[in-house]
Design a protein around this motif. Structure first.
Motif, PDB file in Angstrom:
ATOM      1  N   ALA A 240       0.800  -1.227   0.000  1.00  0.00           N
ATOM      2  CA  ALA A 240       0.000   0.000   0.000  1.00  0.00           C
ATOM      3  C   ALA A 240       0.835   1.280   0.000  1.00  0.00           C
ATOM      4  O   ALA A 240       0.546   2.231   0.708  1.00  0.00           O
ATOM      5  CB  ALA A 240      -0.966  -0.007   1.186  1.00  0.00           C
ATOM      6  N   GLY A 241       1.910   1.288  -0.789  1.00  0.00           N
ATOM      7  CA  GLY A 241       2.724   2.494  -0.932  1.00  0.00           C
ATOM      8  C   GLY A 241       3.868   2.629   0.056  1.00  0.00           C
ATOM      9  O   GLY A 241       4.722   3.491  -0.115  1.00  0.00           O
ATOM     10  N   ARG A 242       3.907   1.804   1.078  1.00  0.00           N
ATOM     11  CA  ARG A 242       5.006   1.911   2.052  1.00  0.00           C
ATOM     12  C   ARG A 242       6.321   1.463   1.425  1.00  0.00           C
ATOM     13  O   ARG A 242       7.368   2.070   1.651  1.00  0.00           O
ATOM     14  CB  ARG A 242       4.714   1.074   3.289  1.00  0.00           C
ATOM     15  N   TYR A 243       6.280   0.366   0.677  1.00  0.00           N
ATOM     16  CA  TYR A 243       7.471  -0.134  -0.003  1.00  0.00           C
ATOM     17  C   TYR A 243       7.235  -0.103  -1.504  1.00  0.00           C
ATOM     18  O   TYR A 243       6.101  -0.218  -1.971  1.00  0.00           O
ATOM     19  CB  TYR A 243       7.795  -1.564   0.438  1.00  0.00           C
ATOM     20  N   GLY A 244       8.330   0.042  -2.235  1.00  0.00           N
ATOM     21  CA  GLY A 244       8.214   0.062  -3.679  1.00  0.00           C
ATOM     22  C   GLY A 244       9.492   0.548  -4.331  1.00  0.00           C
ATOM     23  O   GLY A 244      10.532   0.698  -3.678  1.00  0.00           O
ATOM     24  N   ILE A 245       9.379   0.800  -5.623  1.00  0.00           N
ATOM     25  CA  ILE A 245      10.466   1.381  -6.404  1.00  0.00           C
ATOM     26  C   ILE A 245       9.875   2.586  -7.124  1.00  0.00           C
ATOM     27  O   ILE A 245       8.860   2.469  -7.804  1.00  0.00           O
ATOM     28  CB  ILE A 245      11.103   0.347  -7.357  1.00  0.00           C
ATOM     29  N   TRP A 246      10.488   3.742  -6.903  1.00  0.00           N
ATOM     30  CA  TRP A 246       9.931   4.994  -7.386  1.00  0.00           C
ATOM     31  C   TRP A 246      10.897   5.715  -8.309  1.00  0.00           C
ATOM     32  O   TRP A 246      12.119   5.592  -8.173  1.00  0.00           O
ATOM     33  CB  TRP A 246       9.605   5.913  -6.199  1.00  0.00           C
ATOM     34  N   ALA A 247      10.334   6.498  -9.209  1.00  0.00           N
ATOM     35  CA  ALA A 247      11.133   7.318 -10.116  1.00  0.00           C
ATOM     36  C   ALA A 247      11.690   8.511  -9.349  1.00  0.00           C
ATOM     37  O   ALA A 247      11.003   9.106  -8.516  1.00  0.00           O
ATOM     38  CB  ALA A 247      10.271   7.812 -11.280  1.00  0.00           C
ATOM     39  N   ILE A 248      12.941   8.839  -9.647  1.00  0.00           N
ATOM     40  CA  ILE A 248      13.596  10.035  -9.100  1.00  0.00           C
ATOM     41  C   ILE A 248      13.588  11.072 -10.220  1.00  0.00           C
ATOM     42  O   ILE A 248      14.345  10.958 -11.175  1.00  0.00           O
ATOM     43  CB  ILE A 248      15.056   9.745  -8.689  1.00  0.00           C
ATOM     44  N   GLN A 249      12.708  12.049 -10.121  1.00  0.00           N
ATOM     45  CA  GLN A 249      12.580  13.078 -11.156  1.00  0.00           C
ATOM     46  C   GLN A 249      13.253  14.361 -10.683  1.00  0.00           C
ATOM     47  O   GLN A 249      12.994  14.825  -9.572  1.00  0.00           O
ATOM     48  CB  GLN A 249      11.102  13.331 -11.450  1.00  0.00           C
ATOM     49  N   VAL A 250      14.101  14.912 -11.529  1.00  0.00           N
ATOM     50  CA  VAL A 250      14.810  16.149 -11.204  1.00  0.00           C
ATOM     51  C   VAL A 250      13.870  17.324 -11.482  1.00  0.00           C
ATOM     52  O   VAL A 250      13.370  17.476 -12.602  1.00  0.00           O
ATOM     53  CB  VAL A 250      16.109  16.262 -12.035  1.00  0.00           C
ATOM     54  N   ARG A 251      13.617  18.139 -10.469  1.00  0.00           N
ATOM     55  CA  ARG A 251      12.675  19.261 -10.604  1.00  0.00           C
ATOM     56  C   ARG A 251      13.031  20.220 -11.734  1.00  0.00           C
ATOM     57  O   ARG A 251      12.165  20.644 -12.490  1.00  0.00           O
ATOM     58  CB  ARG A 251      12.618  20.071  -9.311  1.00  0.00           C
ATOM     59  N   ASP A 252      14.311  20.610 -11.826  1.00  0.00           N
ATOM     60  CA  ASP A 252      14.710  21.633 -12.793  1.00  0.00           C
ATOM     61  C   ASP A 252      14.562  21.199 -14.243  1.00  0.00           C
ATOM     62  O   ASP A 252      14.347  22.037 -15.119  1.00  0.00           O
ATOM     63  CB  ASP A 252      16.161  22.068 -12.553  1.00  0.00           C
ATOM     64  N   THR A 253      14.701  19.916 -14.509  1.00  0.00           N
ATOM     65  CA  THR A 253      14.690  19.439 -15.898  1.00  0.00           C
ATOM     66  C   THR A 253      13.528  18.512 -16.214  1.00  0.00           C
ATOM     67  O   THR A 253      13.280  18.235 -17.390  1.00  0.00           O
ATOM     68  CB  THR A 253      15.991  18.671 -16.205  1.00  0.00           C
ATOM     69  N   ASP A 254      12.855  18.008 -15.200  1.00  0.00           N
ATOM     70  CA  ASP A 254      11.814  16.982 -15.321  1.00  0.00           C
ATOM     71  C   ASP A 254      12.348  15.639 -15.809  1.00  0.00           C
ATOM     72  O   ASP A 254      11.586  14.703 -16.011  1.00  0.00           O
ATOM     73  CB  ASP A 254      10.648  17.431 -16.218  1.00  0.00           C
ATOM     74  N   GLN A 255      13.656  15.507 -16.004  1.00  0.00           N
ATOM     75  CA  GLN A 255      14.223  14.232 -16.415  1.00  0.00           C
ATOM     76  C   GLN A 255      14.242  13.265 -15.235  1.00  0.00           C
ATOM     77  O   GLN A 255      14.513  13.660 -14.099  1.00  0.00           O
ATOM     78  CB  GLN A 255      15.645  14.394 -16.941  1.00  0.00           C
ATOM     79  N   VAL A 256      13.959  12.011 -15.503  1.00  0.00           N
ATOM     80  CA  VAL A 256      14.047  10.981 -14.484  1.00  0.00           C
ATOM     81  C   VAL A 256      15.499  10.521 -14.415  1.00  0.00           C
ATOM     82  O   VAL A 256      16.066  10.061 -15.400  1.00  0.00           O
ATOM     83  CB  VAL A 256      13.088   9.811 -14.777  1.00  0.00           C
ATOM     84  N   ALA A 257      16.087  10.679 -13.228  1.00  0.00           N
ATOM     85  CA  ALA A 257      17.488  10.312 -13.014  1.00  0.00           C
ATOM     86  C   ALA A 257      17.648   8.810 -12.798  1.00  0.00           C
ATOM     87  O   ALA A 257      18.702   8.250 -13.090  1.00  0.00           O
ATOM     88  CB  ALA A 257      18.045  11.063 -11.806  1.00  0.00           C
ATOM     89  N   GLY A 258      16.613   8.167 -12.278  1.00  0.00           N
ATOM     90  CA  GLY A 258      16.695   6.740 -11.977  1.00  0.00           C
ATOM     91  C   GLY A 258      15.615   6.333 -11.005  1.00  0.00           C
ATOM     92  O   GLY A 258      14.549   6.953 -10.975  1.00  0.00           O
TER      93      GLY A 258
END
Length: 180
Positions: free
Chosen positions: A65-83
């Protein structure tokens, strides 16, 4: 859905948008990334496998229920996903059955290495997990992965040496962070 934010990052669910699926493929098809993740056995070889990987992540972490997982790391300034940043129960010696031990981890695209994103993202998910009264969280690193071991040290984790308690008995450098 946004999981959490930091000064520079948005940690959010991976989506099935073409941009996210392309980035999943770009990260998890690279030898320089996958060599540290179980020797590359799970390396993606076709773009269509990104949707399968995302579906597997969703299925694996749905019970939490959202406690564990794998999430995208999005850079605010560029909107690119770093990993990706992850928080999950470590799999036991059989390689599958979740243990009581919790792991924090990160998988970044090489174009995002060296910017502090892994440390910043991991610090945020650790803070959220420690707020649930969890007492300790591990990070496990493939021997030789100096970049990830440096992230562990920046997170204030203690190096416990090499252990074979998880991931089917694979030898990993083990780090521990206890609740502040």
């Amino acid at each position: 859905m946004t999981v959490t934010t930091t000064d520079r990052l948005i940690l959010r669910e991976w989506t099935d948008t073409p941009a996210d699926l392309a980035r999943i493929y770009d990260i998890y098809s690279r030898d320089e990334v996958m060599r540290w993740l179980g020797g590359g056995a799970g390396r993606l070889t076709e773009p269509g496998q990104a949707a399968e990987r995302l579906a597997a992540w969703r299925q694996r972490y749905a019970p939490y229920a959202g406690r564990y997982g794998i999430w995208a790391i999005q850079v605010r300034d560029t909107d690119q996903v770093a990993g990706s940043v992850l928080l999950k129960p470590l799999p036991g010696r059989d390689g599958h059955t979740p243990t009581e031990d919790i792991e924090v981890g990160w998988h970044l695209h090489p174009d995002s290495w060296g910017h502090g994103y892994a440390t910043e993202a991991a610090r945020a998910v650790l803070a959220a997990e420690f707020a649930t009264d969890t007492r300790q969280v591990y990070a496990v690193v493939a021997p030789g992965n100096e970049r990830s071991m440096a992230v562990c040290r920046r997170l204030g984790m203690t190096h416990l040496g090499r252990r074979t308690d998880w991931y089917g008995g694979t030898e990993v450098e083990t780090f521990l962070r206890t609740s502040p």
